[in-house]
Write a protein that holds these residues in place. Structure first.
Motif, short mmCIF file in Angstrom:
data_model
loop_
_atom_site.label_atom_id
_atom_site.label_comp_id
_atom_site.label_asym_id
_atom_site.label_seq_id
_atom_site.Cartn_x
_atom_site.Cartn_y
_atom_site.Cartn_z
N VAL A 313 -1.58 -15.66 53.74
CA VAL A 313 -0.49 -16.08 52.85
C VAL A 313 0.79 -16.12 53.66
O VAL A 313 1.10 -15.19 54.41
CB VAL A 313 -0.34 -15.12 51.66
N PRO A 349 -0.84 -16.49 45.37
CA PRO A 349 0.60 -16.70 45.59
C PRO A 349 1.45 -16.28 44.40
O PRO A 349 2.55 -15.74 44.58
CB PRO A 349 0.71 -18.20 45.86
N SER A 377 5.23 -18.84 48.01
CA SER A 377 4.06 -18.34 48.74
C SER A 377 3.04 -19.46 48.90
O SER A 377 2.73 -20.19 47.94
CB SER A 377 3.42 -17.16 48.01
N ARG A 379 -0.87 -19.97 50.20
CA ARG A 379 -2.13 -19.32 50.58
C ARG A 379 -3.13 -20.35 51.07
O ARG A 379 -3.40 -21.34 50.39
CB ARG A 379 -2.73 -18.58 49.39
#
Length: 385
Positions: A313, A349, A377, A379
């Motif tokens: 991530v 995320p 985020s 991932r």
């Protein structure tokens, strides 16, 4: 309807282009205008002030393509120029690009490549025009703080892509006063994804205006420039040229290829994102800070690349997270953020963002929020998913 001016002294080219694009012309999607040299091209531009793109050969009588490019720059036409040159003629290609050409194609023409170049050029032009329209519209609303706040929220994407190879989720908790944080993600060529995390200096309506212009310029420039470092350089130049209020913006820009897990990136004075392994290992992306955008022209921004592994991530954020203060003035800090990220390693995320924001708010307690809290985020699942 797009309007293209073709400048070439070969009569066969006009016949070929009319034949190739006849369906688009019939459907009203495209208008073609022709000139045999730079002098005729300038006359056509005086007659047609709505030309979107000039496709010009370099070697022509009376006025060649390189001289025409100079004239286009001096006359400030709102269009994009693409040059046609012989294969391997790098000297003229470099000269043309330095004189403002957006792209080039080589002879003999590959019409599939030409269509792709035309589509990319027109898309870039439309985004840039949209940026100017946004700026002009927003200047008239500078005193409307409530309007600016709604605009700030409305331009941030809230629908996240659905792809078995990766996940993206973003979160923003705005401060009471309109700020300049923004994030963005968008599709690029070859299936890549562009990701932007940025923070404009200052607060209030000026920051919101500068944020919107910066965001649109980033997206428009990324369409035509694959190298993140060069993309930041171009946006920096555009912002420097129209920065009467001496504002600046920090930007971390990344280009992600879900087919390979490759992440290319460049930094303009922004907080370094963290890469979080499923094991709980947390490390910042290794790159120099660079200079903020809109301050100094001609600056080369640092860039780099890394390959993500399945389950990794990448956590992008602004300083509203790490600099959030509690009632005693103590900042949340990078170390505490890294601990929170390690605790949620392997999560989605959305969980990464939720836990990070909750930790910041718990740290702040009753202290007033002084800055936007923004994070995104990414991932990486797997290229084979």
């Amino acid at each position: 309807m797009a309007k293209i001016l073709v400048v070439d002294d070969e009569p066969d080219l006009e016949l070929l282009l009319r034949q190739k694009f006849r369906r688009k012309v019939r459907r009203g999607e495209l208008t073609l205008i022709f000139a045999q040299n730079g002098v005729e091209a300038l006359e056509q531009l005086r007659l047609h002030d709505d030309v979107d793109m000039v496709l010009s050969d370099i070697n022509m009588p009376q006025m060649d393509g390189l001289t025409l490019l100079n004239q286009l720059n001096q006359l400030h036409y709102d269009l994009r120029a693409v040059i046609v040159t012989a294969y391997g003629d790098m000297k003229n290609i470099r000269t043309a690009m330095n004189r403002g050409a957006f792209d080039f194609v080589t002879k003999p023409l590959d019409f599939k490549d030409l269509e792709t170049t035309i589509s990319k050029t027109l898309a870039h032009l439309e985004v840039m025009r949209d940026a100017l329209r946004s700026r002009d519209e927003l200047v008239a609303l500078r005193q409307e703080l409530g309007v600016a706040a709604r605009m700030q929220e409305s331009i941030l994407p809230t629908r996240f892509p659905e792809d078995p190879r990766f996940e993206i989720h973003a979160w923003m908790t705005p401060a009471k006063e309109v700020g300049g944080d923004f994030y963005d993600f968008f599709k690029l060529e070859d299936g890549r994804i562009g990701i932007v995390m940025a923070d404009v200096s200052g607060k209030g309506v000026p920051a919101a205006l500068f944020m919107m212009v910066s965001r649109t310029l980033m997206k428009g420039t990324a369409i035509g420039e694959n190298d993140p470092a060069k993309c930041l350089s171009e946006v920096n130049q555009l912002l420097v040229e129209s920065n009467e209020e001496s504002m600046f913006v920090t930007v971390f820009y990344a280009s992600f290829d879900p087919a390979t897990g490759r992440l290319d990136y460049a930094n303009a004075g922004h907080n370094l994102p963290y890469v979080v392994k499923p094991s709980g290992e947390v490390r910042p992306i290794d790159i120099e800070a660079g200079l903020v955008l809109a301050i100094m022209p001609g600056f080369d921004f640092p860039g780099g690349s890394t390959y993500l592994e399945p389950g990794d991530v990448v956590f992008f954020f602004t300083d509203g997270i790490t600099e959030a203060m509690d009632e005693d003035g103590a900042e949340f800090g990078d170390d505490q953020l890294a601990e929170v990220l390690a605790d949620v390693a392997g999560s989605s995320p959305a969980i990464f963002n939720q836990r990070a924001v909750e930790a910041v708010q718990d740290h702040a307690g009753e202290a007033a929020q002084s800055d936007d809290i923004t994070c995104l985020s990414l991932r990486y699942r797997s290229s084979d998913s």
